[in-house]
Enzyme design. Structure first.
Site, short mmCIF file in Angstrom:
data_model
loop_
_atom_site.label_atom_id
_atom_site.label_comp_id
_atom_site.label_asym_id
_atom_site.label_seq_id
_atom_site.Cartn_x
_atom_site.Cartn_y
_atom_site.Cartn_z
N PRO A 143 -10.07 2.10 -1.28
CA PRO A 143 -10.74 1.00 -1.99
C PRO A 143 -9.72 0.21 -2.81
O PRO A 143 -8.95 0.78 -3.57
CB PRO A 143 -11.73 1.73 -2.92
CG PRO A 143 -11.90 3.08 -2.32
CD PRO A 143 -10.59 3.41 -1.66
N GLU A 144 -9.70 -1.11 -2.61
CA GLU A 144 -8.79 -1.98 -3.33
C GLU A 144 -9.56 -2.66 -4.47
O GLU A 144 -10.76 -2.49 -4.60
CB GLU A 144 -8.22 -3.02 -2.36
CG GLU A 144 -7.38 -2.43 -1.23
CD GLU A 144 -5.98 -2.05 -1.68
OE1 GLU A 144 -5.62 -2.31 -2.83
OE2 GLU A 144 -5.24 -1.49 -0.85
#
Ligand code: ZN
Length: 279
Positions: free
Chosen positions: A2-3
């Site tokens: 997850p960014e």
């Protein structure tokens, strides 16, 4: 992984369901994430009202009167709100149930995520040395240029350094460098002011668009509302090694920089005149 856009999307997805309600119970099923989940949380949180859902870099901050719960999704974590009773799956390690019936659940197969507690207002040591948020005015070409002075590090590694600016992961770094027409290996002290202005604008634009659309599509990411993001079809270079550049039709190349794969267009993203790097 997850960014920043996925983390921001998660915050926006969970907030309407839990903000302003009080904690009923905390359940720790597996305490051993990247660090141990503090064992006092099931005693600390019940009765407290959730005052704010915030994001700092890729940390999700749940603010209560006596402190802040810090959640990081690590490599494979996801956080979602469940309404009503739901069966518990294998990787559902941590729940906060609220008096309004909503349950916030952390699922993390690889267990590189984290749940930590920050007592009072003193910032947690993980947060103290973070650089500016990319979408705020604190991140601009002047702060960028002063951070780059006298440094020879490759620009891609520079913009992925959390002390310079937070939340620019591998995907967004590659895309922003393409948008600004900067070769990923350019030493930062060789980048012109004009290019820095373009790069700052590109980072803000690309992260902003990704947030608006719910983040990139990554196989183990699900948005806070349970829907996957859909930014992947618009990626210009990331994951497109060997395909043709959308601007000049030449074949995109891949190099390794700081252990990370980097795809770029050697024709559109040239080094400044006179600058040579090892290829
Ligand atoms: Zn090109």
């Amino acid at each position: 992984m997850p960014e920043l856009p996925e983390v921001e999307t998660t915050c926006r997805g969970i907030e309407p369901h839990i903000l302003g309600t009080s904690v009923k119970a905390v359940t720790i099923r597996q305490a051993q994430l990247r660090w141990l989940i503090p064992e006092h949380l099931p005693r600390e949180l019940p009765g407290l009202t959730l005052l704010a859902v915030e994001r700092r870099s890729k940390y999700i901050l749940l603010r209560f009167k006596t402190g802040v719960l810090i959640i990081h999704l690590g490599m494979s974590g996801s956080l979602r709100v469940l309404l009503g009773a739901q069966s518990v799956q294998k990787h559902d390690h941590f729940d906060i149930s609220f008096l309004n019936g909503a349950t916030l659940r952390l699922t993390d197969p690889r267990r590189f995520g984290a749940v930590l507690w920050q007592d009072g207002v003193q910032e947690h040591k993980l947060l103290v040395n973070l650089g500016p948020e990319p979408l705020t005015d604190a991140f601009n070409h002047e702060t960028f240029i002063s951070a780059a002075a006298n440094r020879k590090v490759a620009v891609k590694q520079f913009i992925m350094d959390n002390k310079v600016v937070v939340g620019v992961g591998n995907i967004y770094a590659a895309e922003a460098l393409f948008a600004a027409a900067i070769h990923p290996q350019t030493p930062v002290n060789k980048i012109s002011k004009h290019k820095f202005i373009k790069l700052v604008a590109a980072i803000k634009y690309i992260l902003g668009v990704a947030i608006e659309r719910g983040g990139t599509t990554l196989k183990d990411f699900v948005g806070g509302d349970g829907k996957p993001g859909y930014f992947a079809q618009e990626l210009q270079v990331y994951g497109r090694k060997g395909q043709s550049c959308n601007l000049c039709q030449k074949q995109l190349q891949e190099i390794r920089l700081g252990q990370r794969s980097t795809v770029f267009c050697a024709s559109c993203q040239r080094l400044p005149r006179g600058v040579k790097v090892k290829s």
